[in-house]
Design a protein around this motif. Structure first.
Motif, PDB file in Angstrom:
ATOM      1  N   UNK A   1       0.849  -1.201   0.000  1.00  0.00           N
ATOM      2  CA  UNK A   1       0.000   0.000   0.000  1.00  0.00           C
ATOM      3  C   UNK A   1       0.877   1.241   0.000  1.00  0.00           C
ATOM      4  N   UNK A   2       0.265   2.360  -0.382  1.00  0.00           N
ATOM      5  CA  UNK A   2       1.020   3.620  -0.422  1.00  0.00           C
ATOM      6  C   UNK A   2       1.620   3.908   0.943  1.00  0.00           C
ATOM      7  N   UNK A   3       0.871   3.607   2.010  1.00  0.00           N
ATOM      8  CA  UNK A   3       1.398   3.933   3.340  1.00  0.00           C
ATOM      9  C   UNK A   3       2.527   2.971   3.738  1.00  0.00           C
ATOM     10  N   UNK A   4       2.473   1.724   3.236  1.00  0.00           N
ATOM     11  CA  UNK A   4       3.577   0.794   3.520  1.00  0.00           C
ATOM     12  C   UNK A   4       4.885   1.315   2.926  1.00  0.00           C
ATOM     13  N   UNK A   5       4.793   1.941   1.765  1.00  0.00           N
ATOM     14  CA  UNK A   5       6.005   2.310   1.027  1.00  0.00           C
ATOM     15  C   UNK A   5       6.431   3.759   1.242  1.00  0.00           C
ATOM     16  N   UNK A   6       5.506   4.566   1.762  1.00  0.00           N
ATOM     17  CA  UNK A   6       5.768   6.015   1.823  1.00  0.00           C
ATOM     18  C   UNK A   6       7.097   6.345   2.511  1.00  0.00           C
ATOM     19  N   UNK A   7       7.347   5.691   3.652  1.00  0.00           N
ATOM     20  CA  UNK A   7       8.551   5.998   4.429  1.00  0.00           C
ATOM     21  C   UNK A   7       9.809   5.938   3.576  1.00  0.00           C
ATOM     22  N   UNK A   8       9.873   4.923   2.748  1.00  0.00           N
ATOM     23  CA  UNK A   8      11.109   4.667   1.995  1.00  0.00           C
ATOM     24  C   UNK A   8      11.367   5.678   0.899  1.00  0.00           C
ATOM     25  N   UNK A   9      10.348   6.402   0.508  1.00  0.00           N
ATOM     26  CA  UNK A   9      10.534   7.374  -0.576  1.00  0.00           C
ATOM     27  C   UNK A   9      10.523   8.815  -0.074  1.00  0.00           C
ATOM     28  N   UNK A  10      10.555   8.979   1.248  1.00  0.00           N
ATOM     29  CA  UNK A  10      10.697  10.326   1.792  1.00  0.00           C
ATOM     30  C   UNK A  10      12.058  10.868   1.377  1.00  0.00           C
ATOM     31  N   UNK A  11      12.105  12.168   1.136  1.00  0.00           N
ATOM     32  CA  UNK A  11      13.370  12.755   0.704  1.00  0.00           C
ATOM     33  C   UNK A  11      14.485  12.519   1.731  1.00  0.00           C
ATOM     34  N   UNK A  12      14.127  12.548   3.006  1.00  0.00           N
ATOM     35  CA  UNK A  12      15.158  12.389   4.048  1.00  0.00           C
ATOM     36  C   UNK A  12      15.729  10.969   4.063  1.00  0.00           C
TER      37      UNK A  12
END
Ligand SMILES: [Zn+2]
Length: 314
Positions: free
Chosen positions: A266-277
């Protein structure tokens, strides 16, 4: 080295060393043996210095002791450097030792990669040291003979020379912006090889770069339950990492809980990994101190026995 890079590099190295991304390190056809330690019995000596000096397994029955990132193995088996459908890379590292079940799994998987993906075979990176334990470079895990790195570059159709095995670099699968795979190099065959690995019942989890996980989520058809075992992790853009569950009957092996049922797509599962930081980490204010590494006292007590046992006959 430019000053910015010299600030970032230690951070990157410490982040990457936990992931095995340094499997890209080149080796030498003629590695120098490590010099003997002045005081090997000093309790302050780092365990990695001791385990790195054991070139053969312990003469003991197979025993998995401890956790992936804190343990050792007796009775490890050597992955033969050549098979019909695999070749072992970076022979100078002497890290093609693992639990016999893992060696059997890698051989089986290489045949599937050939059949399903049409690859000539797989290139095998680091498994573990002859007695497991912490290593001088490259990983925090890979200590109990149940972790293995497989290159995301298919095996070529010829036998690689010793030099090629030390010098060849694996192919980067992730696009420059780190947001997705590079479609020129990441193919349906990669999905098949990763699926074959994840569908092995004894495989507990597989680490890949988040961009690869994202691509698998997008492209997997039919039964997708295997995606649950595929986890994003730093590095792992040139290779993937297979982790087996504790083999039956290995009571001293400390495993990990298995994945929750979801695909992790899901988008929320992956969101962390694509944060700019996360994609572009800021350099630390102070460079981290180089770590000495754990001593024997930090490992399970039985690892002392494994370390000090005579060499197994080969
Ligand atoms: Zn690894």
């Amino acid at each position: 080295m430019n000053p910015r890079l010299s600030l970032i590099l230690p951070l990157l190295l410490s982040a990457l060393s936990a992931t095995g991304a340094l499997a890209q390190d080149k080796g030498s056809v003629d590695p120098k043996p490590l010099p003997p330690l002045a005081n090997p019995n000093d309790p302050k000596v780092a365990a990695k210095e001791l385990f790195a000096r054991k070139v053969l397994p312990a003469a003991m029955p197979t025993r998995v002791i401890g956790f992936y990132a804190k343990g050792c193995i007796a009775g490890a088996e050597q992955m033969p450097i050549n098979g019909d459908t695999w070749q072992v890379m970076r022979l100078s590292r002497n890290r093609n030792w693992g639990h016999p079940d893992l060696v059997a799994l890698l051989k089986r998987l290489s045949v599937k990669a050939h059949k399903d993906a049409g690859w000539p075979g797989i290139l095998v990176g680091d498994i573990g040291q002859p007695r497991g334990g912490p290593a001088l470079s490259g990983h925090a895990s890979h200590q109990i003979g149940l972790d293995a790195d497989i290159w995301l570059t298919p095996m070529p159709d010829h036998l690689l020379s010793r030099e090629e095995r030390e010098e060849t670099s694996a192919v980067m699968m992730v696009r420059d912006d780190r947001l997705d795979v590079d479609p020129k190099v990441f193919t349906p065959g990669h999905l098949m090889v990763l699926r074959d690995a994840a569908q092995e019942p004894s495989v507990q989890r597989i680490f890949v770069n988040a961009a690869i996980k994202k691509a698998l989520c997008r492209e997997a058809k039919g039964d997708r339950s295997w995606l649950a075992k595929i986890r994003p992790w730093w590095g792992h853009d040139y290779h993937f990492h297979i982790r087996m569950a504790c083999p039956p009957g290995s009571g001293e092996c400390k495993g990990q809980p298995s994945q929750s049922g979801g695909e992790g797509c899901s988008a929320s599962d992956l969101a962390y990994w694509f944060k700019d930081s996360i994609i572009h980490p800021k350099p630390p204010k102070e460079p981290p101190k180089p770590s000495h590494g754990m001593t024997m006292a930090a490992l399970p007590a039985a690892c002392k026995q494994v370390l000090n046992a005579p060499d197994a006959k080969q």
